[in-house]
Design an enzyme around this catalytic site. Structure first.
Site, PDB file in Angstrom:
ATOM      1  N   CYS A  78       0.825  -1.215   0.000  1.00  0.00           N
ATOM      2  CA  CYS A  78       0.000   0.000   0.000  1.00  0.00           C
ATOM      3  C   CYS A  78       0.858   1.262   0.000  1.00  0.00           C
ATOM      4  O   CYS A  78       1.681   1.473   0.888  1.00  0.00           O
ATOM      5  CB  CYS A  78      -0.922  -0.023   1.219  1.00  0.00           C
ATOM      6  SG  CYS A  78      -1.713   1.546   1.599  1.00  0.00           S
ATOM      7  N   GLY A  79       0.657   2.106  -0.991  1.00  0.00           N
ATOM      8  CA  GLY A  79       1.424   3.339  -1.102  1.00  0.00           C
ATOM      9  C   GLY A  79       1.215   4.277   0.065  1.00  0.00           C
ATOM     10  O   GLY A  79       2.147   4.930   0.539  1.00  0.00           O
ATOM     11  N   HIS A  80      -0.025   4.398   0.542  1.00  0.00           N
ATOM     12  CA  HIS A  80      -0.311   5.258   1.688  1.00  0.00           C
ATOM     13  C   HIS A  80       0.406   4.749   2.940  1.00  0.00           C
ATOM     14  O   HIS A  80       0.922   5.531   3.737  1.00  0.00           O
ATOM     15  CB  HIS A  80      -1.813   5.297   1.969  1.00  0.00           C
ATOM     16  CG  HIS A  80      -2.616   5.880   0.851  1.00  0.00           C
ATOM     17  ND1 HIS A  80      -2.355   7.116   0.324  1.00  0.00           N
ATOM     18  CD2 HIS A  80      -3.683   5.386   0.166  1.00  0.00           C
ATOM     19  CE1 HIS A  80      -3.224   7.368  -0.640  1.00  0.00           C
ATOM     20  NE2 HIS A  80      -4.035   6.332  -0.763  1.00  0.00           N
ATOM     21  N   CYS A  81       0.433   3.425   3.104  1.00  0.00           N
ATOM     22  CA  CYS A  81       1.102   2.830   4.265  1.00  0.00           C
ATOM     23  C   CYS A  81       2.605   3.108   4.201  1.00  0.00           C
ATOM     24  O   CYS A  81       3.237   3.438   5.213  1.00  0.00           O
ATOM     25  CB  CYS A  81       0.846   1.327   4.309  1.00  0.00           C
ATOM     26  SG  CYS A  81      -0.902   0.865   4.301  1.00  0.00           S
TER      27      CYS A  81
END
Length: 535
Positions: A78-81
Site C-alpha cells: 500500500c502506497g499510503h502505508c
C-alpha cells in the site's frame, strides 16, 4: 475506495482535501508457523523502529501491557502505508522519549487476516486505538496522518484533555499562551455538559482546552452560567457559546462551531493554511481569485470581507493568489492567471462550482449571489475541454463535457466509458488494455468505447469520486448507468460487454499479488486508502 482514490474537492492537483466485529478465537500461548511467512511466532513483543510488531499470538499481550495502544493495520504493497511509515515510527520515538504511556503498534493485515476480520479492516492504512486492554470497542483514529498529528492525538488521550484553571492569573496566562484557546466555564465539572466538553477537547487536538469552575473566574469574564469561550488573537477576539440549560452541549454541534470560528473570517490559501481550510468541514467555500501584486485587485478584499460575516459557519471565504500558491489549483477551475480577479463558489459535498454571470465584487452582490446558490437558484458551472477534431473517429472516442450527453445516452448504442485522471497511475496501467478494447469493438455498430478526462470535464448529474471509474450506458430508453467492478483487463472487459453489461458468474479467483496499489496522494484525509474488497 477505488484505484487512485477520491479527490473530492477543489484542490485536485495537490491531492489535498479541498479537492475513507466478529470476535476471533481465543489467543493461545503457543508457537505456530504462519503459511504466509514461514516463521515461528510467539507472544513475544518484537519491535521495528520503535513500533510494536503485532500478530495473532502477541496481540492480547500487547493490550494487557500497554494502557494506550494505537495500532496501524497496513498492507505491505500500500502506497499510503509506505508514505506513513517514517512518520509513524518517528511518532513512536517521540512518545517513548516523553515517557508517555502511549505506544504504537502495527499489524500486516494481509498476513494476519483473523485480526483484520475481527476489527473490520476494509482499507489501508486503518488506525485504531485500544484503551485499557479493551479489545471489543477500539476507537477509530481521527487525527492527521503525520508525525505531529499522531503525537498530539495520543498526547491528548494520555493526559487530561483540558487544563484546570484555578484562578485569574492561570487563566490569563493560558489565554495569552496561544493565538487560539478554548475554555469551558462550568459550575459542575462532573456534570454532563463538562463531560461533553472533554469529549470535544479529545478530538480537537490542535487547540489548547481549559476548564474553570471557580466563581471568581465566572465573574472575571462576565459570565453567570455555563459557557464555552473561544479566545483568539484575531477578528473579534472572543466568541461565547452559552450552554443551553435544557439541551446541554451537543458534541458534534460544538465541535463544528469551534472549528468554524477558529478560522479567520477570511482565509488566505497558503501551504500553511490549507489543512485548516479543509479540516474545518464548512459545506461551501467562496473563493476570490486575485493577483496580489495588483493594488487594484487587493482592494477587492474589502467587499469580500464585508460579505463574509453573515455566512460564517455555512460558507468559508478564501482569497487565492493566482500568482502564488494558488496557481496550483487554477487548472482545476479551467482558469489562467489572466482570469483574475474572479469569484467562484464551491459546494464541497459534490465539488460543484458556481460563478456569477458577470463578476461583481461589492459585498451586496457577493451576498446576493451566495444566497441564490444556497437557495438552489443558480446552476453549477461545468467545465468542458475542447473536443479533439478526430474525437469520434478514433477506436476509443474522446469525450468532453459538452459531448458526453449525446454519446453516453444515445439510445441506439451501448457505451462503455473510462473516467480517468491524467496523473492516476492505475489509469495509466490500464490504458493499453482500454485501447485494445477500442480496437476490438471499433467496427461494432451498437458498441462505443470511450474515455473522458474527469479532471478537465464535468457532467451535470454525474459526480466522479475515484479513478479510474468505468461506467456502462446501455442502449434503450432511460438514462441507465452500470458501474463496472471487475478486473481491469481486456478479456474481462469483453465478457462484460458480450454479457450485456454484466459479468458472468464465475468462481472467485484470489490473485497472489494485489491488482492495484494505492496511487499517489500527497496528503490523504484520515481513513483513506485501498479497500480490501478490491483485491
Amino acid at each position: 475506495m477505488r484505484g487512485c482514490g477520491a479527490r473530492l474537492v477543489w484542490l485536485l492537483g495537490l491531492g489535498l482535501a479541498w479537492l475513507g466485529p466478529v470476535l476471533g478465537g481465543e489467543e493461545k500461548d503457543v508457537e505456530v508457523v504462519t503459511e504466509e511467512e514461514g516463521e515461528m511466532l510467539s507472544d513475544e513483543l518484537g519491535e521495528e523502529d520503535g513500533v510494536l510488531v503485532l500478530h495473532e499470538h502477541n496481540f492480547a499481550r500487547a493490550l494487557s501491557e500497554h494502557r494506550l495502544l494505537l495500532v496501524e493495520f497496513y498492507a505491505p504493497w500500500c502506497g499510503h502505508c509506505q508514505q506513513l511509515a517514517p512518520a509513524y515510527a518517528e511518532a513512536a520515538t517521540v512518545l517513548r522519549n516523553e515517557s508517555s504511556p502511549a505506544r504504537l503498534g502495527k499489524v500486516d493485515a494481509t498476513a494476519q487476516t483473523a485480526l483484520a476480520n475481527e476489527f473490520g479492516i476494509t482499507s489501508y492504512p486503518t488506525l485504531k486505538l485500544f484503551r485499557d486492554g479493551n479489545r471489543t470497542h477500539p476507537i477509530d483514529y481521527t487525527g492527521h496522518m503525520d508525525m505531529k498529528g499522531i503525537v498530539r492525538w495520543m498526547q491528548r488521550r494520555a493526559s487530561p484533555s483540558a487544563t484546570l484553571l484555578q484562578d485569574t492569573d492561570t487563566a490569563s496566562t493560558f489565554i495569552s499562551s496561544q493565538d487560539l484557546v478554548v475554555i469551558g466555564f462550568f459550575k459542575d465539572l462532573g456534570g454532563e455538559a463538562a463531560r461533553a466538553f472533554y469529549e470535544v477537547a479529545m478530538e480537537m487536538v490542535d487547540v489548547p482546552f481549559g476548564v474553570a469552575e471557580a466563581t471568581e473566574l465566572f465573574q472575571a469574564y462576565g459570565l453567570s452560567a455555563d459557557t464555552v469561550c473561544l479566545f483568539k488573537k484575531f477578528d473579534e477576539g472572543r466568541t461565547d457559546f452559552p450552554v443551553d440549560p435544557a439541551q446541554g452541549l451537543d458534541v458534534a454541534e460544538l465541535t463544528q462551531l469551534l472549528r468554524a470560528h477558529s478560522l479567520e473570517l477570511v482565509m488566505e490559501f497558503t501551504s500553511e493554511t490549507s489543512d485548516q481550510i479543509f479540516s474545518a468541514k464548512i459545506p461551501h467555500h467562496m473563493l476570490l481569485f486575485l493577483n496580489k501584486s495588483s493594488s487594484a485587485q487587493l482592494a477587492l478584499r474589502d467587499g469580500f470581507r464585508a460579505a463574509a460575516g453573515a455566512f460564517r459557519g455555512e460558507v468559508l471565504f478564501v482569497v487565492v493568489d493566482v500568482d502564488g500558491y494558488g496557481a496550483n489549483v487554477l487548472t482545476f477551475f479551467g482558469m489562467t492567471p489572466a482570469d483574475a480577479p474572479t469569484l467562484r463558489l464551491v459546494k464541497m459535498k459534490n465539488n460543484r462550482k458556481y460563478r456569477m454571470e458577470q463578476d461583481s465584487f461589492s459585498d451586496t452582490a457577493i451576498s446576493t449571489f451566495i444566497q441564490a446558490v444556497l437557495d438552489g437558484k443558480v446552476k453549477p458551472h461545468l467545465l468542458s475541454a475542447v473536443p479533439p477534431e478526430d474525437w469520434d473517429t478514433r477506436a476509443v472516442k474522446v469525450l468532453v463535457g459538452q459531448t458526453f450527453e449525446q454519446v453516453a445516452f444515445d439510445e441506439t448504442k451501448n457505451v462503455f466509458v473510462k473516467f480517468y485522471a491524467p496523473w492516476c497511475s492505475h489509469c495509466q496501467a490500464m490504458a493499453a488494455a482500454w485501447e485494445e478494447l477500442g480496437e476490438r469493438y471499433k467496427d461494432h455498430e451498437d458498441i462505443v468505447i470511450a474515455e473522458l478526462d474527469a479532471t478537465a470535464n464535468e457532467m451535470e448529474n454525474i459526480t466522479i469520486t475515484g479513478f479510474p471509474t468505468l461506467s456502462y450506458f446501455p442502449a434503450g430508453p432511460g438514462r441507465k448507468m452500470v458501474e463496472f467492478k471487475g478486473s481491469r483487463d481486456l478479456e474481462t472487459f469483453s465478457k462484460f460487454l458480450e454479457n450485456g453489461g454484466m459479468l458472468p458468474e464465475e468462481p472467485p479467483v484470489v490473485p497472489k499479488t494485489p491488482e492495484d496499489s494505492t496511487g499517489t496522494k500527497e496528503q490523504s484525509p484520515p481513513g483513506t486508502g485501498v479497500s480490501r474488497d478490491e483485491l
